[in-house]
Scaffold this active site. Structure first.
Site: not given
Ligand SMILES: Nc1ncnc2c1ncn2[C@@H]1O[C@H](COP(=O)(O)OP(=O)(O)OP(=O)(O)O)[C@@H](O)[C@H]1O
Ligand SMILES: Cc1ncc(CO)c(N)n1
Ligand SMILES: [Mg+2]
Length: 559
Positions: A232, A265, A267-270
């Site tokens: 990602k 942003t 929790g975008t990854g979760c």
């Molecule tokens: N500002 C943004 N605009 C569009 N897409 C975004 C943006 N920020 C993140 N994304 C998308 O969201 C998804 C998660 O990306 P990210 O790298 O933030 O994951 P993460 O760090 O695991 O997130 P988190 O740990 O907060 O759950 C990816 O598909 C990325 O392209």
């Molecule tokens: C509990 C939990 N799981 C996953 C993430 C990933 O961002 C977070 N911030 N907190």
């Molecule tokens: Mg993440």
């Protein structure tokens, strides 16, 4: 780069995946159509699941095994909301309880591995799961327990979001976890979704800071055993577009989208990983599932940009934005108050008298300068009302003029009208909003400032206030006069349209200075439709308003 070439893709040749046809901005460089999930899932066959389903309606199920985020932006809470938004039933196994908010992680309480196992067995021996998604796995024992249970209770797909650090940078899993994650869990995974720091950690610490590094990392992580790797790109530096790199062992796919300007942003990854799990649970193949999930996330990021929750650097998403319009104003809901300038309200009896259909009346009003239309039918049978509404909506959509339905929310929903106008004795605004969602326009008739304040607080977009002058189109209608109209305007900040006995002879009086700032126009019935020529009658009224509204500027600030 060894292996398949990257093939550029433009919108004219989007592959047959239905999701791609509707999401042109999600370009992907595809070398070949993606193998169907059945070949991916066969090895994870799960016969017992089909025998446990007794209901005729098949509800897709995801089991998320993750940490709890007290701020509800990430982890278990994000997973449940994303699944709910996508129509999937989400069960939960909690691996850790984090004291967390938009500023960071203030504490972690790990759940003992045997209790993680107990939670998993409670779910898998009763409710079952199509897909398991893992998030925060804080200890080696927890990972080993998950692997053991999944060997006994295999599922159609396993999505591993290798959570090592929170968005805030706080560590969520120690280095010891990394090895067992790599050696024991990843080989079982159908998809692993590392962000850039996690990808770097999984390949031994090499930097992953651009798309080329992301491809290299995806290939190296694929060698650890997962069938698909999605690196990602949310952490990619720069303000350009967003790119995630998917590698399936044969082809690389660059899944790009536009960056949403937002600080929300967390929790975008979760959210992405659980949305993918939800789409897989519905039976979609891997690539369409990822694209559908990315579309959901892109829409949610966009709809959450205005949200203001918490004081930290990263705010949460509004996963269920279709049910609530937090952080959105009515103007963002495609409703522009200026549209209330000349509000044409149809009347079936008048149109019948003049031998014209409702759709013809609507066309005449719009061509004469009406800025918004309301179809008002108090006598017609439902079927006839719907046919008239659909025909009228086609005309309004041709001209880009919003069309609302009076009172009947069933008709409004059936023809996908732009909104509804409700009387005081009709469906309450809050229920209408819950049924119509945040994008539709809701207007309410108000005679008093108290009614106006309630309409505003219940989420209405505008108020219709009158009758300003005596009217024959509405029986037993109390006339409130210009003073009553102004009191209603001062009762709330939302836009007001005046209605009741308005014509070319008095429209100027209604809209003349000084007038309340939120008084935006006049709603008219007889003066437009009880006439031989609707275009001419509407033009006459529009020119009165043009003289009055153009000349005057709002001078009376709201209280
Ligand atoms: N500002 C943004 N605009 C569009 N897409 C975004 C943006 N920020 C993140 N994304 C998308 O969201 C998804 C998660 O990306 P990210 O790298 O933030 O994951 P993460 O760090 O695991 O997130 P988190 O740990 O907060 O759950 C990816 O598909 C990325 O392209
Ligand atoms: C509990 C939990 N799981 C996953 C993430 C990933 O961002 C977070 N911030 N907190
Ligand atoms: Mg993440």
């Amino acid at each position: 780069m060894q292996g398949a070439n990257l093939v550029g893709f433009n919108t004219n040749f989007l592959p047959t995946f239905p999701i791609l046809k509707t999401t042109p901005h999600l370009f992907c460089h595809l070398k070949q159509a993606y193998p169907t999930a059945s070949s991916t899932f066969a090895s994870m066959g799960n016969d017992e699941f089909t025998t446990t389903t007794t209901t005729t309606v098949r509800v897709p199920r995801v089991l998320t095994v993750a940490g709890s985020d007290s701020g509800a932006g990430a982890g278990i809470q994000a997973d449940m909301k994303a699944c709910a938004a996508l129509g999937v039933y989400c069960t939960t196994v909690i691996t850790a309880v984090t004291a967390q908010n938009t500023a960071g992680v203030q504490g972690i309480h790990t759940v003992p591995a045997d209790f993680v196992e107990k939670q998993m067995l409670s779910v898998l021996t009763d409710i079952g799961a199509d897909v398991v998604k893992t998030g925060m796995l804080p200890t080696v024992d927890i990972i080993r327990s998950i692997c053991d249970v999944l060997k006994t209770y295999p599922v159609k797909a396993l999505v591993v979001d290798p959570v090592l650090v929170a968005t805030s940078g706080d560590e969520l899993a120690g280095p010891a976890v990394l090895d067992v994650l790599r050696e024991e869990l990843l080989p079982m995974a159908d998809l692993v979704t590392p962000n850039l720091p996690e990808a770097s950690a999984l390949i031994g610490g090499e930097n992953v800071v651009n798309i080329s590094d992301m491809r290299e990392a995806a290939q190296a992580i694929h060698a650890l055993g997962p069938r698909n790797v999605l690196v990602k790109g949310g952490h990619l530096p720069g303000t350009g577009g967003m790119v995630d790199v998917l590698y399936d062992g044969v082809d690389w796919h660059e899944l790009s989208g536009s960056r949403v300007e937002t600080h929300n942003t967390h929790g975008t990854g979760c959210t992405l990983a659980s949305a993918i799990a939800a789409e897989l649970a519905k039976g979609h193949p891997m690539l369409p599932a990822i694209l559908a999930a990315k579309q959901y996330l892109a829409d949610t990021l966009q709809q959450s940009a205005g949200l203001n929750i918490g004081r930290g650097a990263q705010g949460p998403l509004n996963h269920l934005y279709k049910l609530s319009n937090w952080g959105k104003t009515s103007t963002e809901r495609q409703f522009k108050p200026e549209a209330l300038l000349l509000y044409a309200v149809t009347d079936a009896a008048m149109n019948k008298r003049w031998g014209r259909s409702t759709a013809d009346a609507v066309r005449g009003a719009i061509e004469g300068g009406a800025t918004i239309i309301q179809i008002r039918e108090k006598e017609a049978e439902t079927g006839e009302f719907l046919r008239e509404a659909e025909a009228s909506l086609k005309v309004a959509r041709h001209y880009g003029i919003p069309l609302l339905i009076n009172d009947r929310i069933d008709i409004a929903m059936a023809c996908d009208a732009d909104g509804i106008h409700l009387g005081q004795s009709d469906l309450p605004v809050a229920q209408a909003r819950a049924l119509l969602g945040p994008e539709k326009i809701i207007g309410v008739s108000c005679k008093t400032p108290e009614q106006a304040e309630k309409a505003w607080k219940d989420g209405a977009d505008y108020i219709g206030s009158g009758g300003v002058y005596p009217t024959t189109t509405k029986k037993d209608n109390k006339t409130i006069g210009l003073d009553g109209l102004r009191e209603v305007c001062y009762g709330s900040p939302i836009p007001v349209v005046a209605i009741g006995g308005i014509s070319t002879s008095n429209a100027g009086q209604v809209m003349q200075e000084p007038r309340p700032q939120n008084l935006k126009g006049v709603a008219v019935v007889s003066a437009l439709f009880n006439q031989a020529d609707v275009v001419a009658s509407t033009q006459a009224l529009r020119s009165v308003l043009a003289r009055t509204v153009k000349k005057s500027s709002p001078v009376v600030p709201l209280l």
